[in-house]
Design a protein around this motif. Structure first.
Motif: not given
Length: 407
Positions: A244-245, A264-270, A283-286, A289-294
């Motif tokens: 996720v995502p 790293s890609q998630f940080k760049s996207f954000c 809740r979204y750092a890894t 955790s993103r899968v758990a909190n999708r």
């Protein structure tokens, strides 16, 4: 012909898609493929249209686009294998072939003396590949098997499509016959492996391939998700069960695939999407955790994605090294400059249609490039040639067989 498999002869008794996909791949690689077809009828897919290839005047030919899909590079020989004379021809050819490929029902060729046991007596070095829905043994071995039902029985449809609670949610098949195509590719791999063994030991063998086995095998991570937890995964639409995502998001003018594969890609996207607080949120750092909190994360991403068009997003995300892409219709696929640069569209000479398009084999060799492809053959186009050069029959013998309806 030239190619990595130059000098290999394949006797192809298969029809429709799984078997022909394998033999077409072998033909692309340089093998001589002799396609055995019923006189007057041929492969069922010859009539699976419209659409049909057009002749130079713009009229429909008898060659369906479906048939052209999987029979490039072959030679067509019409033989009635239900007659002793036809069986003799096939046995003659099998004695001089490296591979036999067939997808008759279990035991269907034994009554004609064209099963593995019979042909191996004639040619002990023969690699004989059988493709069926369920394999040569087991409680389902006598059942017919077709791609659509195998996608269902093999679990693929249970993980494809939107969830029941979503609008239009229901199990869905994939848009092409992937069980057949994967089986064709596994058949190719098996045949090449058996040829390697044959060359090393002098002995042929029988390859038993089942569509259901293949569909089960290619469940990949979804199969392991179940086997490691005991919980059968459900349908997530375009979302990914483990990342996720990683799904399709609405943009201002369509949809965009966002494929964030690591933190790293998630940080760049954000950073690009104006969601700078999310990477620091536990809740979204890894990804875990993103899968758990999708359920809380995905709506925030959706709200951000609708602020730009698909092309605008692609421009900024590619610059930030965030994997993304459009959802192209097939006209855009074949207009894509990368697809065109890679030569994925080819036009082949055809005796009636003039030129017919084909989708090129994607393998790029540095030493044995794929070349010299020919269009899928007309029914019986090479019968006389094969019977003269391979079966060593005279013109008089060939005419006698034709008059008797054997060829």
């Amino acid at each position: 012909m030239t190619g990595a498999l130059s000098g290999i002869r394949v006797l192809d008794l298969s029809r429709v898609l799984a078997g022909p996909w394998a033999s077409q791949t072998l033909a692309d690689l340089g093998a001589e493929v002799i396609k055995i077809e019923r006189p007057g009828a041929g492969d069922d897919t010859r009539g699976w249209g419209p659409p049909f290839a057009k002749d130079e005047a713009g009229n429909d030919t008898t060659e369906a686009a479906y048939y052209l899909t999987a029979n490039r590079g072959k030679k067509s020989l019409t033989v009635d294998i239900t007659k002793p004379e036809g069986q003799e021809i096939v046995c003659n050819l099998a004695a001089q072939s490296d591979v036999v490929l067939e997808n008759f029902k279990v035991g269907g060729l034994a009554k004609y003396g064209l099963d593995y046991t019979s042909l191996a007596k004639i040619n002990p070095k023969l690699v004989y590949c059988s493709i069926t829905g369920f394999g040569q043994d087991g409680p389902y071995k006598d059942r017919p098997g077709y791609d659509f039902m195998i996608q269902g029985m093999g679990g693929l449809m249970s993980i494809t499509g939107a969830p029941d609670e979503a609008p239009g949610g229901q199990p869905m098949k994939v848009g092409v016959a992937v069980a057949d195509i994967f089986t064709g590719l596994y058949a190719t791999i098996g045949i090449l492996s058996a040829l390697r063994h044959r060359d090393a030991t002098g002995e042929g063998q029988h390859i038993d391939l089942a569509l259901l086995d293949v569909q089960t095998a290619v469940l990949a991570n979804q199969a392991m998700n179940y086997l490691t937890t005991g919980v059968a995964p459900g349908r997530l639409g375009n979302a990914h069960p483990n990342i996720v995502p990683y799904e399709a998001f609405p943009s201002a003018d369509g949809y965009l695939i966002l494929a964030v594969g690591n933190d790293s890609q998630f940080k760049s996207f954000c950073e690009v999407a104006g969601l700078n607080d999310l990477p620091a949120d536990t809740r979204y750092a890894t990804n875990r955790s993103r899968v758990a909190n999708r359920e809380t994360l995905v709506p925030m991403i959706r709200r951000a994605m609708v602020t730009k068009t698909t092309d605008e997003w692609i421009a900024v995300l590619e610059k930030a090294n965030v994997p993304c892409g459009p959802i192209n219709t097939l006209d855009r696929v074949f207009d894509n400059p990368q697809v065109q640069h890679r030569g994925m569209i080819r036009y082949l000479d055809h005796p009636v249609a003039g030129k017919v398009p084909t989708v090129a084999n994607p393998i790029k060799f540095s030493k044995t490039p794929i070349s010299g492809e020919t269009a899928a053959p007309m029914l019986g186009q090479h019968s006389d040639e094969i019977l003269r050069k391979v079966a060593d029959l005279s013109d008089e013998q060939i005419e006698k067989l034709r008059s008797a309806g054997i060829i």
